[in-house]
Design an enzyme around this catalytic site. Structure first.
Site, PDB file in Angstrom:
ATOM      1  N   HIS A   1      36.340  47.243  40.257  1.00 47.99           N
ATOM      2  CA  HIS A   1      35.604  48.086  41.309  1.00 47.99           C
ATOM      3  C   HIS A   1      35.291  47.427  42.760  1.00 47.99           C
ATOM      4  CE1 HIS A   1      30.891  47.416  40.265  1.00 47.99           C
ATOM      5  NE2 HIS A   1      31.581  46.322  40.543  1.00 47.99           N
TER       6      HIS A   1
ATOM      7  N   GLY B   1      34.637  35.281  36.786  1.00 50.28           N
ATOM      8  CA  GLY B   1      33.554  35.277  35.747  1.00 50.28           C
ATOM      9  C   GLY B   1      32.262  35.101  36.242  1.00 50.28           C
TER      10      GLY B   1
ATOM     11  N   ARG C   1      35.180  41.433  34.246  1.00 52.57           N
ATOM     12  CA  ARG C   1      33.996  42.266  33.835  1.00 52.57           C
ATOM     13  C   ARG C   1      33.494  42.793  35.657  1.00 52.57           C
ATOM     14  NH1 ARG C   1      28.716  41.480  34.747  1.00 52.57           N
ATOM     15  NH2 ARG C   1      27.456  42.917  33.286  1.00 52.57           N
TER      16      ARG C   1
ATOM     17  N   PHE D   1      42.017  34.693  41.989  1.00 52.01           N
ATOM     18  CA  PHE D   1      42.454  35.860  41.122  1.00 52.01           C
ATOM     19  C   PHE D   1      43.691  36.413  41.628  1.00 52.01           C
ATOM     20  CE2 PHE D   1      38.351  38.238  41.328  1.00 52.01           C
ATOM     21  CZ  PHE D   1      38.570  38.912  42.537  1.00 52.01           C
TER      22      PHE D   1
HETATM   23  C1  LIG Z   1      30.813  41.737  40.963  1.00 56.35           C
HETATM   24  S1  LIG Z   1      30.888  39.920  40.684  1.00 56.35           S
HETATM   25  C2  LIG Z   1      31.464  39.893  39.110  1.00 56.35           C
HETATM   26  C3  LIG Z   1      31.155  38.686  38.282  1.00 56.35           C
HETATM   27  C4  LIG Z   1      31.221  38.533  36.833  1.00 56.35           C
HETATM   28  N1  LIG Z   1      32.420  38.867  36.215  1.00 56.35           N
HETATM   29  C5  LIG Z   1      30.056  39.355  36.002  1.00 56.35           C
HETATM   30  O1  LIG Z   1      30.326  40.292  35.308  1.00 56.35           O
HETATM   31  O2  LIG Z   1      28.821  38.722  36.242  1.00 56.35           O
HETATM   32  C6  LIG Z   1      32.644  39.422  41.258  1.00 56.35           C
HETATM   33  C7  LIG Z   1      33.143  38.116  41.178  1.00 56.35           C
HETATM   34  O3  LIG Z   1      34.306  37.995  41.689  1.00 56.35           O
HETATM   35  C8  LIG Z   1      34.451  36.732  42.348  1.00 56.35           C
HETATM   36  N2  LIG Z   1      35.660  36.447  43.194  1.00 56.35           N
HETATM   37  C9  LIG Z   1      35.826  37.310  44.489  1.00 56.35           C
HETATM   38  N3  LIG Z   1      36.890  36.925  45.046  1.00 56.35           N
HETATM   39  C10 LIG Z   1      37.382  36.211  44.196  1.00 56.35           C
HETATM   40  C11 LIG Z   1      38.849  35.482  43.997  1.00 56.35           C
HETATM   41  N4  LIG Z   1      39.637  35.649  44.992  1.00 56.35           N
HETATM   42  N5  LIG Z   1      39.199  34.712  43.172  1.00 56.35           N
HETATM   43  C12 LIG Z   1      38.199  34.680  42.179  1.00 56.35           C
HETATM   44  N6  LIG Z   1      37.078  35.226  41.974  1.00 56.35           N
HETATM   45  C13 LIG Z   1      36.664  35.882  42.985  1.00 56.35           C
HETATM   46  C14 LIG Z   1      33.083  36.637  43.091  1.00 56.35           C
HETATM   47  O4  LIG Z   1      33.019  35.206  43.378  1.00 56.35           O
HETATM   48  C15 LIG Z   1      32.122  37.112  41.868  1.00 56.35           C
HETATM   49  O5  LIG Z   1      31.607  36.172  40.970  1.00 56.35           O
END
Ligand SMILES: C[S@@+](CC[C@H](N)C(=O)[O-])C[C@H]1O[C@@H](n2cnc3c(N)ncnc32)[C@H](O)[C@@H]1O
Length: 374
Positions: free
Chosen positions: A257, A184, A253, A238
């Site tokens: 991608h 998130g 969200r 995740f």
């Molecule tokens: C493109 S950002 C999107 C953030 C949020 N959903 C938004 O729309 O503002 C991707 C998010 O995935 C998180 N992320 C990456 N790898 C992850 C993992 N293994 N488990 C949980 N979160 C993760 C990142 O830290 C980042 O906050």
């Protein structure tokens, strides 16, 4: 030719944004200068040499960003006004003009590589910002300035289609539901969601460093949601089974991608393992709409009338550019409807409905298949 040279428009916009020219012109407008400022006046306030400043501005005005109101006079228009007092959007432009642009030089080589591993993305070859060849996520984690800028840019990008996301999906009908905001970030969508829909509560899940940022963001912007326990923060990976069992909504969200198909199937399967019959997964991101779509009756998405391209052309440019940027940074991808459906079904879920929200963003609603007992 114009397409080959288009990155100069990007650089001009980067320059205008970095020097806060929209803010300067807005201030001039507040002071009664409705025609804006001359290049000389702008130069004194923004620090660019007068003639160079005029050349930046006339290029942008020709692309409908800023108005040119005289031989060397410029004002804001509706497009440049989006940048007034908008640090989040300015951060977004700065990232595109900085490491994203530098990294894109390595795409020609990356196009020849059939690997979609994070470690093989073009960004790992970029030497100006990333001399140690880190993955984009490690680079972000270990560079606090860019890390904060990225988080703020995510919040900024949420603003551009926020109104549509809040209004074009029937959130109100969910009632007193728990939304798990998987990956998130700082909760840039879930915070306004909770403000608008008072019965919803949220569990924001992300990596440790991001969850610390998220808590601070909510303390500053919506502390009562924390006090009322409507907003809860969880460090979570995740790729592991989701810690919240049987939530009404698992929201992703702009997560899918970021990852290749195999990783997305793992992310969705980790949610699927915690879902019950009442659970939905909402994938909130733009589907890639190509310039060819099946005939109207067979298409899941709205189609433009002839002689327009079926995807309306211009409004889809950014999603297609972002598709290459996802590849550039992390070997991620934007997905068409069949591509997204394939990933969802590989994780044992079904697509129930695709909500076409205004502003070229979609909410793909998924559930467990009807014959699964959970
Ligand atoms: C493109 S950002 C999107 C953030 C949020 N959903 C938004 O729309 O503002 C991707 C998010 O995935 C998180 N992320 C990456 N790898 C992850 C993992 N293994 N488990 C949980 N979160 C993760 C990142 O830290 C980042 O906050």
């Amino acid at each position: 030719m114009a397409c080959a040279a288009q990155y100069f428009e990007s650089r001009a916009m980067h320059a205008a944004s970095a020097a806060r020219i929209p803010d300067i012109l807005h201030q001039a407008w507040l002071e009664g200068k409705s025609d804006g400022l001359t290049a000389e006046e702008l130069s004194q306030k923004c620090g660019y040499e007068k003639n160079k400043c005029a050349r930046i501005m006339r290029l942008l005005a020709t692309g409908h960003i800023f108005n040119q109101t005289g031989p060397e006079t410029f004002s804001n228009n509706r497009t440049s006004a989006a940048l007034i007092n908008n640090r989040a959007l300015a951060n977004y432009i700065d990232l595109y003009g900085g490491e994203y642009y530098a990294s894109s030089q390595h795409l020609i080589e990356a196009f020849k590589d059939d690997s979609l591993a994070l470690e093989r993305a073009a960004f790992t070859q970029e030497k100006i910002y990333n001399p140690e060849g880190k993955t984009f996520w490690d680079y972000n984690d270990e560079n606090s300035e860019r890390h904060d800028m990225f988080a703020a840019a995510m919040a900024g990008s949420a603003q551009t289609n926020l109104w549509a996301l809040l209004n074009d999906y029937p959130w109100g009908k969910l009632g007193a539901a728990t939304v798990v905001d998987v990956g998130g970030g700082i909760g840039s969508l879930s915070l306004p969601l909770l403000k608008k829909y008072g019965d919803l509560s949220v569990v924001i899940q992300d990596r440790e460093s991001v969850i610390a940022q998220a808590e601070n963001y909510w303390k500053t912007n919506y502390s009562t949601a924390i006090e009322d326990q409507r907003a809860v923060f969880q460090v979570a990976d995740f790729f592991q089974r989701n810690k919240v069992r049987g939530a009404e909504v698992y929201m992703l969200r702009y997560i899918m991608h970021d990852w290749n198909d195999d990783a997305c199937v793992k992310i969705l399967s980790a949610i699927e393992a915690s879902m019950t019959k009442k659970s939905k997964v909402l994938i909130v991101e733009s589907l890639l709409i190509p310039a060819w779509l099946p005939a109207r009756a067979a298409s899941t998405l709205s189609i433009a009338p002839k002689p327009l391209l079926p995807n309306y052309g211009q409004p889809q440019r950014f999603t297609h550019c972002r598709d290459l940027n996802m590849m550039n940074l992390i070997n991620g991808t934007e997905r068409t409807v069949p591509e997204m459906t394939h990933v969802i079904e590989s994780a044992g879920l079904v697509v129930e409905k695709i909500w076409e929200c205004r502003g070229s963003v979609h909410i793909t609603e998924c559930a467990l298949p009807a014959d699964v007992s959970a």
